[in-house]
Design an enzyme around this catalytic site. Structure first.
Site, PDB file in Angstrom:
ATOM      1  N   LYS A   1       0.881  -1.182   0.000  1.00 59.15           N
ATOM      2  CA  LYS A   1       0.000   0.000   0.000  1.00 59.15           C
ATOM      3  C   LYS A   1       0.910   1.221   0.000  1.00 59.15           C
ATOM      4  O   LYS A   1       1.458   1.613   1.039  1.00 59.15           O
ATOM      5  CB  LYS A   1      -0.882  -0.031   1.260  1.00 59.15           C
ATOM      6  CG  LYS A   1      -2.251   0.621   1.103  1.00 59.15           C
ATOM      7  CD  LYS A   1      -2.224   2.073   0.740  1.00 59.15           C
ATOM      8  CE  LYS A   1      -1.955   2.974   1.926  1.00 59.15           C
ATOM      9  NZ  LYS A   1      -1.715   4.387   1.534  1.00 59.15           N
TER      10      LYS A   1
ATOM     11  N   GLU B   1       9.092  16.635  15.154  1.00 61.59           N
ATOM     12  CA  GLU B   1       9.649  16.367  13.824  1.00 61.59           C
ATOM     13  C   GLU B   1       8.963  17.289  12.817  1.00 61.59           C
ATOM     14  O   GLU B   1       7.747  17.216  12.618  1.00 61.59           O
ATOM     15  CB  GLU B   1       9.394  14.897  13.440  1.00 61.59           C
ATOM     16  CG  GLU B   1      10.047  14.528  12.118  1.00 61.59           C
ATOM     17  CD  GLU B   1       9.677  13.133  11.624  1.00 61.59           C
ATOM     18  OE1 GLU B   1       8.484  12.774  11.662  1.00 61.59           O
ATOM     19  OE2 GLU B   1      10.587  12.405  11.189  1.00 61.59           O
TER      20      GLU B   1
ATOM     21  N   GLU C   1       9.065   1.556  11.295  1.00 65.12           N
ATOM     22  CA  GLU C   1      10.168   2.526  11.170  1.00 65.12           C
ATOM     23  C   GLU C   1       9.545   3.914  11.141  1.00 65.12           C
ATOM     24  O   GLU C   1       8.832   4.247  10.194  1.00 65.12           O
ATOM     25  CB  GLU C   1      10.959   2.271   9.891  1.00 65.12           C
ATOM     26  CG  GLU C   1      11.781   1.000   9.972  1.00 65.12           C
ATOM     27  CD  GLU C   1      12.579   0.736   8.719  1.00 65.12           C
ATOM     28  OE1 GLU C   1      13.134  -0.363   8.626  1.00 65.12           O
ATOM     29  OE2 GLU C   1      12.643   1.611   7.838  1.00 65.12           O
TER      30      GLU C   1
ATOM     31  N   CYS D   1      13.791  10.693   7.243  1.00 63.75           N
ATOM     32  CA  CYS D   1      13.673  10.263   8.636  1.00 63.75           C
ATOM     33  C   CYS D   1      15.005  10.387   9.374  1.00 63.75           C
ATOM     34  O   CYS D   1      15.039  10.654  10.565  1.00 63.75           O
ATOM     35  CB  CYS D   1      13.169   8.835   8.703  1.00 63.75           C
ATOM     36  SG  CYS D   1      14.208   7.698   7.784  1.00 63.75           S
TER      37      CYS D   1
HETATM   38  P1  NAD Z   1       2.218   8.498   7.418  1.00 64.36           P
HETATM   39  O1  NAD Z   1       2.367   7.740   8.676  1.00 64.36           O
HETATM   40  O2  NAD Z   1       1.228   9.579   7.344  1.00 64.36           O
HETATM   41  O3  NAD Z   1       1.851   7.505   6.205  1.00 64.36           O
HETATM   42  C1  NAD Z   1       2.664   6.406   5.881  1.00 64.36           C
HETATM   43  C2  NAD Z   1       1.797   5.350   5.234  1.00 64.36           C
HETATM   44  O4  NAD Z   1       0.860   4.854   6.183  1.00 64.36           O
HETATM   45  C3  NAD Z   1       0.961   5.845   4.055  1.00 64.36           C
HETATM   46  O5  NAD Z   1       0.963   4.865   3.038  1.00 64.36           O
HETATM   47  C4  NAD Z   1      -0.410   6.001   4.665  1.00 64.36           C
HETATM   48  O6  NAD Z   1      -1.448   5.878   3.725  1.00 64.36           O
HETATM   49  C5  NAD Z   1      -0.434   4.850   5.634  1.00 64.36           C
HETATM   50  N1  NAD Z   1      -1.396   4.970   6.737  1.00 64.36           N
HETATM   51  C6  NAD Z   1      -1.856   6.088   7.340  1.00 64.36           C
HETATM   52  N2  NAD Z   1      -2.733   5.773   8.323  1.00 64.36           N
HETATM   53  C7  NAD Z   1      -2.814   4.422   8.351  1.00 64.36           C
HETATM   54  C8  NAD Z   1      -3.549   3.499   9.141  1.00 64.36           C
HETATM   55  N3  NAD Z   1      -4.371   3.886  10.123  1.00 64.36           N
HETATM   56  N4  NAD Z   1      -3.390   2.187   8.892  1.00 64.36           N
HETATM   57  C9  NAD Z   1      -2.557   1.747   7.930  1.00 64.36           C
HETATM   58  N5  NAD Z   1      -1.847   2.585   7.135  1.00 64.36           N
HETATM   59  C10 NAD Z   1      -1.976   3.908   7.348  1.00 64.36           C
HETATM   60  O7  NAD Z   1       3.688   8.999   7.060  1.00 64.36           O
HETATM   61  P2  NAD Z   1       4.109  10.004   5.874  1.00 64.36           P
HETATM   62  O8  NAD Z   1       3.636  11.360   6.251  1.00 64.36           O
HETATM   63  O9  NAD Z   1       3.700   9.393   4.584  1.00 64.36           O
HETATM   64  O10 NAD Z   1       5.701   9.918   5.953  1.00 64.36           O
HETATM   65  C11 NAD Z   1       6.493  10.745   6.741  1.00 64.36           C
HETATM   66  C12 NAD Z   1       6.913  10.036   8.017  1.00 64.36           C
HETATM   67  O11 NAD Z   1       7.626   8.832   7.713  1.00 64.36           O
HETATM   68  C13 NAD Z   1       7.869  10.855   8.870  1.00 64.36           C
HETATM   69  O12 NAD Z   1       7.458  10.814  10.204  1.00 64.36           O
HETATM   70  C14 NAD Z   1       9.207  10.141   8.705  1.00 64.36           C
HETATM   71  O13 NAD Z   1      10.110  10.312   9.762  1.00 64.36           O
HETATM   72  C15 NAD Z   1       8.773   8.734   8.543  1.00 64.36           C
HETATM   73  N6  NAD Z   1       9.826   7.925   7.904  1.00 64.36           N
HETATM   74  C16 NAD Z   1      10.539   7.052   8.694  1.00 64.36           C
HETATM   75  C17 NAD Z   1      11.574   6.295   8.139  1.00 64.36           C
HETATM   76  C18 NAD Z   1      12.382   5.361   9.012  1.00 64.36           C
HETATM   77  O14 NAD Z   1      13.086   4.519   8.465  1.00 64.36           O
HETATM   78  N7  NAD Z   1      12.327   5.458  10.321  1.00 64.36           N
HETATM   79  C19 NAD Z   1      11.877   6.434   6.777  1.00 64.36           C
HETATM   80  C20 NAD Z   1      11.127   7.337   6.015  1.00 64.36           C
HETATM   81  C21 NAD Z   1      10.095   8.069   6.592  1.00 64.36           C
END
Ligand code: NAD
Length: 507
Positions: A193, A401, A268, A302
């Site tokens: 997804k 963040e 992550e 991240c």
């Molecule tokens: P997000 O959590 O909003 O979304 C990530 C994914 O989760 C999307 O595909 C979204 O549709 C899905 N999602 C949202 N709600 C959900 C739910 N209730 N159930 C299942 N799936 C759901 O994150 P974002 O805004 O897309 O990305 C930015 C974030 O990602 C930042 O916080 C960043 O630090 C983090 N990030 C972490 C790493 C790491 O390795 N630690 C790497 C890259 C990004």
């Protein structure tokens, strides 16, 4: 005036985007496109000017169910496919990514606003990920031999089953490859997804999966929103594990949603990572690294070092040089090879990042660079790279963040104080230390509460090394064998040498 290279890149990108603009981007289920059961779609906007670059199928619980059933049915054969055969397919995957790298980079830049210079590197890294795990596929099942006096124990690993992979929008293609390549090498089938804000390169990945020779049903992609498609995936009984990358708050939802079906989860999550610069460091190199690790990838990274802890003895000199560099960063169209910072992913994210400018003012920090929108086209999500000084670690700009090209500088006096400030955060993803005192480098690395520490370096990656965070930055590790521990079950087999004593009852 548009450079010739930018003009050429836009023309090429438009060629690749045409099919997305002209039709609805469907899901990919059981080896082919699938329109979805609801017929509902949403508009996908480019951060360049917030215009539509096509409609995307909005995945429903029914679409997820179809994809999970396909992954479940296909798993039985795939788990028994030899590691050698899986290796061949994954290497072909890598070849095909390399062959379409230009298309992937151009489409990705337009879809998520990341500068083309970084998206070219990300496409190459994605191919590397597939090659790395291809090589490991034949030995993924290997375990240990554990001897006892009268028994031999040996362990082996078997694929856990169909898995769900949920990815964010910051480097969509590379991150999807990082999560899916070990799953496939392990023998799992996948339902992916992708993030709703950046779905296009996931379709290219699905097409490549077919061309690489993956059997139908091993790779499935369902587009749509997290609250519907993502949630259904985490709740589906056929899915045995969820590999998730995204925000910390979403990570907590994933864990709660997966609890009823006892999902194994690897999350992550976010970070507020410190980079600590001591006065004995090579300041020129430290400056390069500090700038790179917050302003590359639009600061939407991240592992970005979003808190600069600088020793007070060099604060004035270091911050003056930093300010100059930040003001020189070239903000522009993501397809311009000269661009260093492109537009942020979405208007909502731009608003969130801009809200921290007010937070900085309210808390009496100083905005020495940036702090405002850039009027590149007047339409896109462009912001000027920003540097806050006169900050303390208690301020909102040091605790939350921001996930944009925004750096908060905080002074410190001693090693002990640097450790205290660095660890005073709910997050624990990465830490960076700059010092020419070897002992201090080691002491700092030991004391910092984070999953990954770099000393005199900037986020160099080694694919066998563990990648992941502590505290609110996540649970679990990726990389090399760590990935297989997540995507596989470990079984212990115990065999008697001969006639050892068996406790006797009721004879
Ligand atoms: P997000 O959590 O909003 O979304 C990530 C994914 O989760 C999307 O595909 C979204 O549709 C899905 N999602 C949202 N709600 C959900 C739910 N209730 N159930 C299942 N799936 C759901 O994150 P974002 O805004 O897309 O990305 C930015 C974030 O990602 C930042 O916080 C960043 O630090 C983090 N990030 C972490 C790493 C790491 O390795 N630690 C790497 C890259 C990004």
């Amino acid at each position: 005036m548009m450079s010739k290279q930018l003009e050429e890149n836009i023309k090429k990108a438009e060629g690749y985007l045409k099919r997305f603009r002209d039709g609805v981007t469907a899901h990919f289920i059981n080896g082919g496109p699938c329109p979805g059961d609801s017929g509902r779609t949403y508009e996908n906007l480019t951060p360049v000017d917030n215009a539509s670059i096509g409609d995307i199928a909005e995945g429903s619980a029914g679409d997820i169910d179809l994809a999970c059933q396909a992954a479940h049915a296909a798993f039985k054969d795939w788990r028994n496919t030899s590691g050698k055969a899986r290796k061949k397919i994954l290497n072909r995957f890598a070849d095909l990514i390399e062959a379409r790298a230009e298309e992937i980079a151009l489409v990705e830049s337009m879809d998520c606003g990341q500068p083309i210079r970084f998206m070219r590197a990300a496409a190459a890294r994605a191919a590397e990920n597939f090659r790395f795990f291809a090589d490991k596929a034949p030995t993924a099942g290997n375990g240990l031999s554990l001897h006892q006096d009268e028994h031999l124990n040996y362990t082996k690993r078997t694929p856990i089953g169909p898995v769900g992979v949920i990815t964010p929008w910051n480097t969509p293609f590379m991150l999807a490859s990082w999560k899916t390549s070990p799953a496939l090498a392990a023998g799992c089938s996948i339902v992916h997804k992708p993030a709703e804000f950046s779905p296009l390169s996931a379709m290219i990945l699905a097409e490549i999966s077919k061309e690489a020779g993956l059997p139908d049903g091993i790779w499935n992609t369902v587009n749509g929103f997290g609250e519907v498609a993502g949630k259904s995936l985490t709740e589906h009984p056929a899915i045995k594990a969820i590999g998730f990358v995204g925000e910390t708050i979403t990570g907590t939802h994933i864990m709660a949603q997966g609890a009823a079906t006892l999902k194994r989860v690897h999350v992550e999550l976010g970070g507020k990572n410190p980079v600590i610069v001591f006065d004995d460091a090579d300041l020129e190199r430290a400056l390069d690294a500090v700038v790179f690790m917050i302003y590359s990838l639009n600061g939407q990274r991240c592992t970005s070092s979003s808190r600069l802890l600088v020793q007070r003895t060099i604060q004035a000199e270091f911050l003056a040089a930093l300010e100059q560099r930040v003001n020189n960063i070239k903000v522009g169209h993501p397809l311009d090879p000269a661009t260093e910072v492109g537009p942020l992913i979405h208007k909502t994210h731009l608003d969130k990042v801009m809200s921290y400018m007010d937070a900085a003012r309210n808390e009496k920090a100083t905005i020495v660079a940036g702090g405002e929108l850039v009027d590149a086209s007047g339409l896109g999500n462009y912001i000027r790279p920003t540097l806050f000084t006169n900050a303390t670690n208690a301020m909102k700009i040091a605790r939350e963040e921001i996930f944009g090209p925004v750096l908060t500088a905080i002074p410190f006096d001693t090693e002990e104080e640097a450790i205290e400030i660095a660890n005073d955060t709910p997050y624990g993803l990465t830490g960076y230390v700059w010092t020419n005192d070897g002992g201090r480098g080691i002491r700092m690395a030991e004391a910092l509460e984070a999953g990954m520490i770099w000393v005199n370096s900037e986020n160099n990656r080694n694919l066998p090394s563990p990648f992941g965070g502590m505290k609110q930055s996540g649970i679990g590790r990726d990389g090399g064998d760590y990935s297989f521990d997540f995507y596989m079950e470990t079984k212990n087999i115990c065999i008697a040498h001969g006639a050892h004593n068996i406790p006797i009852l009721g004879r």
